[in-house]
Structure formats: structure tokens, C-alpha cells
Motif scaffolding. Sequence first.
Motif: not given
Length: 389
Positions: A66-73
Motif C-alpha cells: 500500500h505504497l504512499g503517499p497518494l499522488p495528487h488527483a
Amino acid sequence: MCFFINPKRSSALLNPNPGAVHPNRQEIPALRARSLTSRADRTRKARHERLNGVTSFTLAHLSDPHLGPLPHAGWAALMNKRLSGFLSWTRNRVKIHRPEVLALLREDLKRQAHDHVAITGDLVNISLPAEFANAASWLQSIAPPERATVIPGNHDAYVNLPWHQGAGLWGPYMRGARAPGTAETLPADASDFPFTRRCGSVALIGTSTALPMPLFIAAGRLGEAQCARLAAQLRQAGEEGLFRVVLIHHPPFGGGAYKRKSLLDAQEFQAVIAAHGAELILHGHTHVSGLARLATPNGAAPVIGVPSASAIAAGHKDASRYHLYRIERHENSWSLEVEIRGLTEKRDGFERQGSMALAIPLLSSQAVTSTKEASPQTAPLGMAAGAVI
């Protein structure tokens, strides 16, 4: 039926009488500490073992990074199932899945002697294209494609996405034979599973249970066609006398309170294993350490799950662990030693937290004269049901 592993309990509980050998299991002497880290050292070791009639292979298994951080969306990208996943991540999961934990695991893994790494899915979180690209870079930091195998999980198919923008970016890590007797190829699309990668005397058979599901559903499915291809690949590898390791994201047990998160065609998978056999089945998905068993024509195969590779302990979910499977071939059997390595209480590194040893008959599927109905509740594993390590 699934049994959960408590790594803080002594491995002696596998056999209450340390001086006796379990009637269905051979004790395996503890392996000496290894410092074989270079490819040359591993080559010399393998040559020595071949000359002495024993082949050895060490497989590392981790799952659900569960690789983070989430990229901008932008909001347009979130106007689907991703929105619920985005809210779950920002409100809760970001506190559990820590990049620093994953970095500690990676560094510990590099210090352990191993030949190959298996990663059983959920590399990303809400299937944003940028997540898959980031995961491809992360995989390179773990191992090159020839030394690692990946299968997708449900979060890797959170929504419909063109294959070349999603898990297809990890294609070299899913290279394998798609049918018995064929050359290894990259997966053409999300349906191009299972595949077999041969590593010496070990066959890694990667499946996919990853399909886009409705909101709040995290279930998986193999499908009839994939089960048929899995049967053919298991049969071929068995006829060749290989140690068959099946990689699957969802644990192969369905129903119960967690049906919305389960493998929907678990019975069909169990029937394939019951008919054609496997020596070891590895999964992720549950974020807890799990030990279970499935019937095969030659006895029972261990089914072992690992927690999320990036997690700290939270609620009933375990902190990060990975396993090392040391597989050795002898004249009439395989021996399997499992070492559990987990995050320390101080979260400053990884440590050995338990182990177990199993002996598995060396029988090809050609030698099988009868099969049993799949019965995860009654198949003997060679250890007491619910044994802890």
C-alpha cells in the motif's frame, strides 16, 4: 478454516515434547547463520548442494505494501469508487501504512540471504495511474524482475484502467509461461493469468483474483478459465517434480462474515488444488499473519499469509512482517523452513519473531492414484490444528 500466527509464542508449541518427533513431521536441524549475500556466494552454495544431491532455494514473501503517499488527483479522477478509498486513506489508512516501516523492511530484506522475492498484491491504493508508475520504481528498489515475482491485488484493480496504465507497468515482474510447454512472455492484459516462473526446482505460479468490484466490496475471483489454466500448469509442474508455490492475493477460503472481502470462487480453487496438488500456497489481503491448510492428493498443503508490509499494528491487524521460505530438496522429500521477520516494538527495525519446519513428500502428480475432496478443515498439515509459532 484459518489459523493465525502469534510470533511471540515459542515455536516449541508446534511439538509440546521437544524431544519427540511429531509422527507426521520430521524435525529439521536449525540452519546455520548465513552471510551469503553476493551472487558468487549463492552460486558456489548451489553448486555444492547439487553435488551433494540437495538443491536449496530461499523465497522471501511480502504483501500489501500500500505504497504512499497518494499522488495528487483532481476531483474528476475521484468521481467513482476511488472517492471512498481516498477518504479511507486520508482519514485512517495513512496513519497505519508508513513509508518508514516499508523502508525498514526493505533494508532488513537486503541483509537476508534469499534468491527471489514474491509480492502478493495491493501495491497501490486507489488505482491512480501515477500510483502504478511509483510502484514500478519501488519494485526496482526491491529486486530486478529476474529476482522478483508480483501478482495484483484488489486495490490494484480498484477501478477499470487500461492495462498499460495500470499493473501492466509491472509486466516484467509477471513474466512467465502462460501454458505448459510455452515460452515465458509478459502478460497481455488483466486476464492473462496464471503464469509459471521456474526457478531451479521451484515453480512460482502467479494467479490474479483482482477485478474491479462495486463500492465497499473488496472480494476477488479467479474465474472458470483461469482455474482451468491453473490446473494445467499445476499438473505440468507436478509431473516435472517441481516444488509448486501458488501465489494468490485473497486467501482461498470464502464465505463467512467477510464475504464482501473474500475469494468468491474459493471452492473452485480448492477443487483444483485437491485434484492436482501444490506444495505451498501464499497470500496477502487480510493484513494479519495466517496459517491454514488445503487438501491435496499427497496430503495437505500449507496456506500462509502475511500482514501488510508497511503497517503498524492497528486494532486486530498485525504490524508489518515478511517471511523467508527455505526450500530444500532431498532424495525422497522436500523440507521447508519458514522464518518470520517482523517490525520491532520500537519500530526501529526488523527481527526474527518465529519459525517452523515442515517435511513434504516428494511426489509428482503422475504418481497419484486417487484424489480427495477439498477439505480445509480436515486435511492433516503435520502439526496440531491452530498451532502457533
